[in-house]
Design an enzyme around this catalytic site. Structure first.
Site, PDB file in Angstrom:
ATOM      1  N   CYS A   2       0.855  -1.182   0.000  1.00  0.00           N
ATOM      2  CA  CYS A   2       0.000   0.000   0.000  1.00  0.00           C
ATOM      3  C   CYS A   2       0.895   1.238   0.000  1.00  0.00           C
ATOM      4  O   CYS A   2       1.897   1.299   0.711  1.00  0.00           O
ATOM      5  CB  CYS A   2      -0.946   0.109   1.183  1.00  0.00           C
ATOM      6  SG  CYS A   2      -2.138  -1.205   1.269  1.00  0.00           S
ATOM      7  N   ARG A  27       4.016  -0.463  -4.792  1.00  0.00           N
ATOM      8  CA  ARG A  27       3.683  -0.977  -3.462  1.00  0.00           C
ATOM      9  C   ARG A  27       2.352  -1.715  -3.427  1.00  0.00           C
ATOM     10  O   ARG A  27       1.978  -2.296  -2.409  1.00  0.00           O
ATOM     11  CB  ARG A  27       3.642   0.183  -2.458  1.00  0.00           C
ATOM     12  CG  ARG A  27       4.938   0.948  -2.351  1.00  0.00           C
ATOM     13  CD  ARG A  27       4.784   2.114  -1.429  1.00  0.00           C
ATOM     14  NE  ARG A  27       4.669   1.701  -0.055  1.00  0.00           N
ATOM     15  CZ  ARG A  27       5.669   1.610   0.803  1.00  0.00           C
ATOM     16  NH1 ARG A  27       6.896   1.906   0.410  1.00  0.00           N
ATOM     17  NH2 ARG A  27       5.478   1.220   2.043  1.00  0.00           N
ATOM     18  N   TRP A  75      -2.674  -2.674  -1.718  1.00  0.00           N
ATOM     19  CA  TRP A  75      -2.402  -4.103  -1.837  1.00  0.00           C
ATOM     20  C   TRP A  75      -3.302  -4.744  -0.792  1.00  0.00           C
ATOM     21  O   TRP A  75      -3.129  -4.538   0.409  1.00  0.00           O
ATOM     22  CB  TRP A  75      -0.931  -4.389  -1.546  1.00  0.00           C
ATOM     23  CG  TRP A  75      -0.554  -5.815  -1.804  1.00  0.00           C
ATOM     24  CD1 TRP A  75      -0.230  -6.378  -3.010  1.00  0.00           C
ATOM     25  CD2 TRP A  75      -0.464  -6.870  -0.843  1.00  0.00           C
ATOM     26  NE1 TRP A  75       0.038  -7.717  -2.851  1.00  0.00           N
ATOM     27  CE2 TRP A  75      -0.096  -8.045  -1.541  1.00  0.00           C
ATOM     28  CE3 TRP A  75      -0.682  -6.946   0.536  1.00  0.00           C
ATOM     29  CZ2 TRP A  75       0.073  -9.270  -0.898  1.00  0.00           C
ATOM     30  CZ3 TRP A  75      -0.507  -8.162   1.163  1.00  0.00           C
ATOM     31  CH2 TRP A  75      -0.119  -9.308   0.449  1.00  0.00           C
ATOM     32  N   ASN A 101      -1.692   2.578   5.610  1.00  0.00           N
ATOM     33  CA  ASN A 101      -0.826   1.470   5.200  1.00  0.00           C
ATOM     34  C   ASN A 101      -0.473   0.705   6.462  1.00  0.00           C
ATOM     35  O   ASN A 101       0.011   1.299   7.424  1.00  0.00           O
ATOM     36  CB  ASN A 101       0.446   2.032   4.539  1.00  0.00           C
ATOM     37  CG  ASN A 101       1.484   0.963   4.278  1.00  0.00           C
ATOM     38  OD1 ASN A 101       1.142  -0.199   4.089  1.00  0.00           O
ATOM     39  ND2 ASN A 101       2.740   1.352   4.279  1.00  0.00           N
ATOM     40  N   GLY A 102      -0.753  -0.579   6.474  1.00  0.00           N
ATOM     41  CA  GLY A 102      -0.471  -1.384   7.660  1.00  0.00           C
ATOM     42  C   GLY A 102      -1.644  -2.294   7.960  1.00  0.00           C
ATOM     43  O   GLY A 102      -2.520  -2.490   7.122  1.00  0.00           O
ATOM     44  N   GLU A 488      17.313 -18.001  -6.922  1.00  0.00           N
ATOM     45  CA  GLU A 488      16.975 -16.639  -7.337  1.00  0.00           C
ATOM     46  C   GLU A 488      16.463 -16.626  -8.782  1.00  0.00           C
ATOM     47  O   GLU A 488      15.496 -15.930  -9.105  1.00  0.00           O
ATOM     48  CB  GLU A 488      18.207 -15.732  -7.151  1.00  0.00           C
ATOM     49  CG  GLU A 488      18.062 -14.301  -7.609  1.00  0.00           C
ATOM     50  CD  GLU A 488      16.940 -13.520  -6.931  1.00  0.00           C
ATOM     51  OE1 GLU A 488      16.322 -14.022  -5.992  1.00  0.00           O
ATOM     52  OE2 GLU A 488      16.658 -12.399  -7.393  1.00  0.00           O
ATOM     53  N   LYS A 492      12.760 -15.339  -9.921  1.00  0.00           N
ATOM     54  CA  LYS A 492      12.545 -14.277 -10.924  1.00  0.00           C
ATOM     55  C   LYS A 492      11.527 -14.742 -11.944  1.00  0.00           C
ATOM     56  O   LYS A 492      10.607 -14.015 -12.300  1.00  0.00           O
ATOM     57  CB  LYS A 492      13.849 -13.911 -11.656  1.00  0.00           C
ATOM     58  CG  LYS A 492      14.878 -13.110 -10.894  1.00  0.00           C
ATOM     59  CD  LYS A 492      14.470 -11.727 -10.517  1.00  0.00           C
ATOM     60  CE  LYS A 492      13.696 -11.690  -9.238  1.00  0.00           C
ATOM     61  NZ  LYS A 492      14.385 -11.506  -7.991  1.00  0.00           N
ATOM     62  N   GLU A 495       7.832 -15.186 -10.420  1.00  0.00           N
ATOM     63  CA  GLU A 495       7.074 -14.017  -9.971  1.00  0.00           C
ATOM     64  C   GLU A 495       6.626 -13.116 -11.119  1.00  0.00           C
ATOM     65  O   GLU A 495       5.609 -12.431 -10.989  1.00  0.00           O
ATOM     66  CB  GLU A 495       7.806 -13.232  -8.881  1.00  0.00           C
ATOM     67  CG  GLU A 495       9.029 -12.490  -9.294  1.00  0.00           C
ATOM     68  CD  GLU A 495       9.681 -11.757  -8.122  1.00  0.00           C
ATOM     69  OE1 GLU A 495       8.997 -11.281  -7.208  1.00  0.00           O
ATOM     70  OE2 GLU A 495      10.928 -11.642  -8.143  1.00  0.00           O
ATOM     71  N   HIS A 511      17.545 -37.063  -6.106  1.00  0.00           N
ATOM     72  CA  HIS A 511      16.774 -37.542  -4.959  1.00  0.00           C
ATOM     73  C   HIS A 511      15.288 -37.215  -5.100  1.00  0.00           C
ATOM     74  O   HIS A 511      14.573 -37.212  -4.111  1.00  0.00           O
ATOM     75  CB  HIS A 511      17.338 -36.942  -3.663  1.00  0.00           C
ATOM     76  CG  HIS A 511      18.757 -37.334  -3.419  1.00  0.00           C
ATOM     77  ND1 HIS A 511      19.126 -38.611  -3.048  1.00  0.00           N
ATOM     78  CD2 HIS A 511      19.912 -36.633  -3.555  1.00  0.00           C
ATOM     79  CE1 HIS A 511      20.443 -38.675  -2.932  1.00  0.00           C
ATOM     80  NE2 HIS A 511      20.950 -37.484  -3.243  1.00  0.00           N
ATOM     81  N   LYS A 610       5.913  -4.442  -3.930  1.00  0.00           N
ATOM     82  CA  LYS A 610       7.364  -4.312  -3.760  1.00  0.00           C
ATOM     83  C   LYS A 610       7.795  -4.471  -2.305  1.00  0.00           C
ATOM     84  O   LYS A 610       8.726  -5.197  -2.016  1.00  0.00           O
ATOM     85  CB  LYS A 610       7.804  -2.957  -4.303  1.00  0.00           C
ATOM     86  CG  LYS A 610       9.300  -2.719  -4.266  1.00  0.00           C
ATOM     87  CD  LYS A 610      10.012  -3.563  -5.279  1.00  0.00           C
ATOM     88  CE  LYS A 610      11.511  -3.352  -5.242  1.00  0.00           C
ATOM     89  NZ  LYS A 610      12.192  -4.464  -5.923  1.00  0.00           N
TER      90      LYS A 610
HETATM   91  O1  M6R Z   1      12.634  -5.297   0.648  1.00  0.00           O
HETATM   92  P1  M6R Z   1      13.084  -6.675   0.982  1.00  0.00           P
HETATM   93  O2  M6R Z   1      14.407  -7.008   0.431  1.00  0.00           O
HETATM   94  O3  M6R Z   1      13.028  -6.965   2.460  1.00  0.00           O
HETATM   95  O4  M6R Z   1      12.026  -7.624   0.289  1.00  0.00           O
HETATM   96  C1  M6R Z   1      12.062  -9.005   0.446  1.00  0.00           C
HETATM   97  C2  M6R Z   1      11.173  -9.698  -0.566  1.00  0.00           C
HETATM   98  O5  M6R Z   1       9.854  -9.299  -0.425  1.00  0.00           O
HETATM   99  C3  M6R Z   1      11.623  -9.405  -2.005  1.00  0.00           C
HETATM  100  O6  M6R Z   1      12.961  -9.755  -2.211  1.00  0.00           O
HETATM  101  C4  M6R Z   1      10.744 -10.184  -3.004  1.00  0.00           C
HETATM  102  O7  M6R Z   1      10.956 -11.560  -2.854  1.00  0.00           O
HETATM  103  C5  M6R Z   1      11.029  -9.713  -4.434  1.00  0.00           C
HETATM  104  N1  M6R Z   1       9.794  -9.531  -5.137  1.00  0.00           N
HETATM  105  C6  M6R Z   1      11.848 -10.683  -5.210  1.00  0.00           C
HETATM  106  O8  M6R Z   1      12.049 -10.262  -6.510  1.00  0.00           O
END
Ligand code: M6R
Length: 615
Positions: A2, A27, A75, A101-102, A488, A492, A495, A511, A610
């Site tokens: 948010c 956000r 969000w 926000n929260g 990672e 990527k 997501e 395994h 984000k």
């Molecule tokens: O702001 P942060 O690094 O704490 O965020 C952690 C995760 O939410 C963030 O890395 C998320 O997994 C990304 N969308 C990955 O691309």
């Protein structure tokens, strides 16, 4: 999670609020809304489901005048994404409007109590409960709105950053925060409030980071007032310079922020390294480590907490710290750490990694670690965010604003800082040789040029991506330093393209996951010329003998892999601990182009935001 924004001044509020929402849209983008407080005493509220564009369509057909207002991009946490659940929320009488926000944790109890006093609710949100509570307190106490906001917040459990406006008071906004960020931009006869500094950039370069449990009163023609929510006593106002440019917040000719951020990595790595390695590459100086040398000398153990991509960087950090500092390292998901009865001793260091510095789980892990007496070191990107302000020391990665929801340049910045930390602490502890320091430091200093070489793979990867766009599953394999790189790469892809992808340590494949391999399931394998190279070659043979196709990230002169894999992407050879930096970039590009081929909104993937500021 948010984004909120408020404006009060002499300009038209609406365009400023909309532009601010666009900058905050990373956000959350489930719905958006705006409330405008007008000179004639009216309060206009417009909302729409979906992205800010939808709100613009709704609002542009209506009166958008007014010099004060608040706005929100959501969000969804409580209630589905629809117009009714969109912010701003208004009180029963419609007099008070609020953006939040929260998460208000005790909202159900408060809602029940307010219902008994005759309040009815239009939405399913916790925020509407807060708007109603403020009105209830004001009616009961016959007090000014400032006092009503304060009294109401004292009854609230949970996290919030709020901005409140009121019918008939276009000259005043009220804001408060607890565990969710809020920045105040102080201009000439105008004030901005926002979840982060991005909407403020270009208007003023003076900001105040509101602290937890503070309430701000912004009244036109009067100086900014900040006071403690608990004691009502005035707080000191610490105005800080805002070092961010509008160019950093624009796509700069790229189709997406994610692509821009991938291509920025040569310069972001340079910023990240600046001033941290001596000219002759003989020493690494990370001030947060040097100033706390005794901590690193005495450390029995390091525990790293993080989420998502930052957690993957932490796994690489574990290896490099163990290699160069000889300190045992454990890596925990921040969200699991606090529920796992963590055993933290006074000689343990807790490192928290976060791009945003606002991730709720990471903040909660930090809080618990500190309660247990740990000394906490933060690795963060956003200057002034909650994590750097709640840790004992730390290092910024300095890669500039990361707007694409998929983290790219922050990952390479985090791995770089973790390597610097390991080198610096290793020097202090006497566990790393001068030759090793020089070898890794020289390679780091060359890294911007090395990454430019890697980025030449852009065209080939774009072409390659077309062959794999319609795969339903992907396997990513790596070993040692590059097992986290595999995780990672898989994250990527899933997501932003919504393709199922799994990252695995290559040898673990036999395994279980090997059962999945067939002609339909591509495998991406990270196989630099490192100590595990021969072993990974045999893993690739196992995939090939089952009909799977293989994309391999390799170093030059790699005949074995060249013969085995369907496609080899060659990246320059670097010291083993730095291989995740160079290997992750082709994976970022591959995920990006596959998602683009599928027509996905790369910067705003579904269901994601984000910064995840809720548990
Ligand atoms: O702001 P942060 O690094 O704490 O965020 C952690 C995760 O939410 C963030 O890395 C998320 O997994 C990304 N969308 C990955 O691309």
């Amino acid at each position: 999670m948010c984004g909120i924004i408020g404006y009060i001044g002499s300009q038209d509020a609406y365009p400023i609020l909309i532009q601010g929402l666009r900058r905050l849209e990373y956000r959350g983008y489930d719905s958006a809304g705006v409330a405008l407080a007008r000179q004639d005493g009216s309060l206009a509220v417009y909302k729409a489901r979906g992205k800010v564009d939808n709100l613009e369509t709704v609002a542009s057909a209506r009166d958008t005048s007014g010099n004060a207002g608040i706005a929100h991009t959501r969000w969804a946490t409580h209630g589905e994404p629809n117009d009714t659940n969109a912010h701003p929320h208004t009180s029963q009488s419609g007099r008070i409007a609020i953006v939040h926000n929260g998460t208000i944790e005790n909202y159900a109890v408060l809602r029940e109590a307010l219902a008994q006093h005759g309040f009815t609710f239009k939405s399913e949100t916790d925020t509407e409960v807060l708007a109603q509570l403020i009105e209830y307190v004001q009616n009961e106490n016959h007090c000014d709105l400032v006092e009503a906001v304060r009294e109401a917040l004292l009854q609230v459990e949970g996290a919030y950053a709020i901005v409140v406006t009121e019918q008939g008071r276009p000259d005043r906004l009220i804001a408060a925060r607890k565990s969710s960020p809020l920045v105040i931009g102080v201009g000439d006869d105008e004030t901005f409030l926002a979840s982060d500094a991005t909407p403020i950039v270009g208007f003023t370069d003076q900001v105040v980071y509101l602290k937890d449990n503070e309430l701000a009163i912004i009244e036109r023609g009067k100086p900014l007032q900040i006071k403690s929510l608990d004691t009502d006593e005035p707080s000191d106002i610490d105005i800080q310079p805002l070092k961010m440019s509008v160019a950093q917040l624009e796509k700069g000719g790229y189709d997406a922020f994610m692509l821009k951020e991938i291509f920025e990595q040569p310069s972001t790595l340079l910023d990240c390294l600046r001033g941290r390695i001596t000219d002759d590459c003989s020493r690494v100086v990370l001030s947060g480590v040097v100033e706390n040398a005794e901590r690193f000398l005495q450390a029995h153990r390091i525990v790293i907490v993080a989420c998502g991509t930052s957690w993957h960087a932490a796994l690489i950090g574990k290896r490099v710290i163990q290699e160069l500092c000889k300190i045992p390292v454990e890596v925990e998901y921040a969200s699991e750490f606090r529920y796992g009865n963590p055993m933290i001793g006074k000689n343990d260091i807790v490192i928290a990694i976060s791009q945003s510095g606002e991730t709720a789980d990471t903040l909660a892990a930090i809080q618990l670690a500190r309660e247990k007496g740990a000394w906490v070191y933060g690795i963060c990107n956003v200057v002034g965010a909650s994590i750097p302000r709640n840790t004992d020391s730390g290092t910024y990665i300095h890669v500039g604003p990361e707007i694409g929801v998929a983290s790219t340049k922050a990952f390479t910045g985090q791995v770089t800082v973790l390597t610097l930390l390991a080198l610096c602490a290793g020097q202090i502890r006497g566990t790393v040789s001068r030759e090793k320091v020089r070898e890794v430091a020289q390679a780091l200093m060359k890294m911007p040029e090395t990454i430019k070489e890697v980025l030449k793979l852009d065209g080939p990867i774009r072409q390659l991506s077309r062959m794999f766009t319609y795969a339903h599953n992907f396997l990513y394999l790596g070993r040692g330093y590059n097992y986290p790189t595999a995780l990672e790469g898989a994250l990527k892809l899933k997501e932003i393209s919504y393709i199922h992808a799994e990252g695995y340590p290559a040898a673990e494949m036999k395994h279980g996951p090997i059962a999945l391999i067939d002609r339909e399931m591509p495998t991406v394998i990270i196989a630099p010329n490192d100590s595990l190279y021969d072993k990974i070659v045999s893993n690739v043979e196992q995939v090939k003998s089952r009909g799977g196709s293989v994309i391999a990230i390799v170093n030059p002169g790699n005949d074995k892999m060249e013969r085995l894999a369907d496609c080899c992407l060659e990246v320059p050879e670097v010291p083993e601990c730095l291989t995740p930096i160079v290997s992750s970039i082709p994976l970022q590009l591959l995920a990006y182009y596959i998602a683009v081929n599928k027509g996905k909104d790369v910067d705003r993937p579904r269901n994601l935001a984000k910064s995840v500021t809720v548990e």
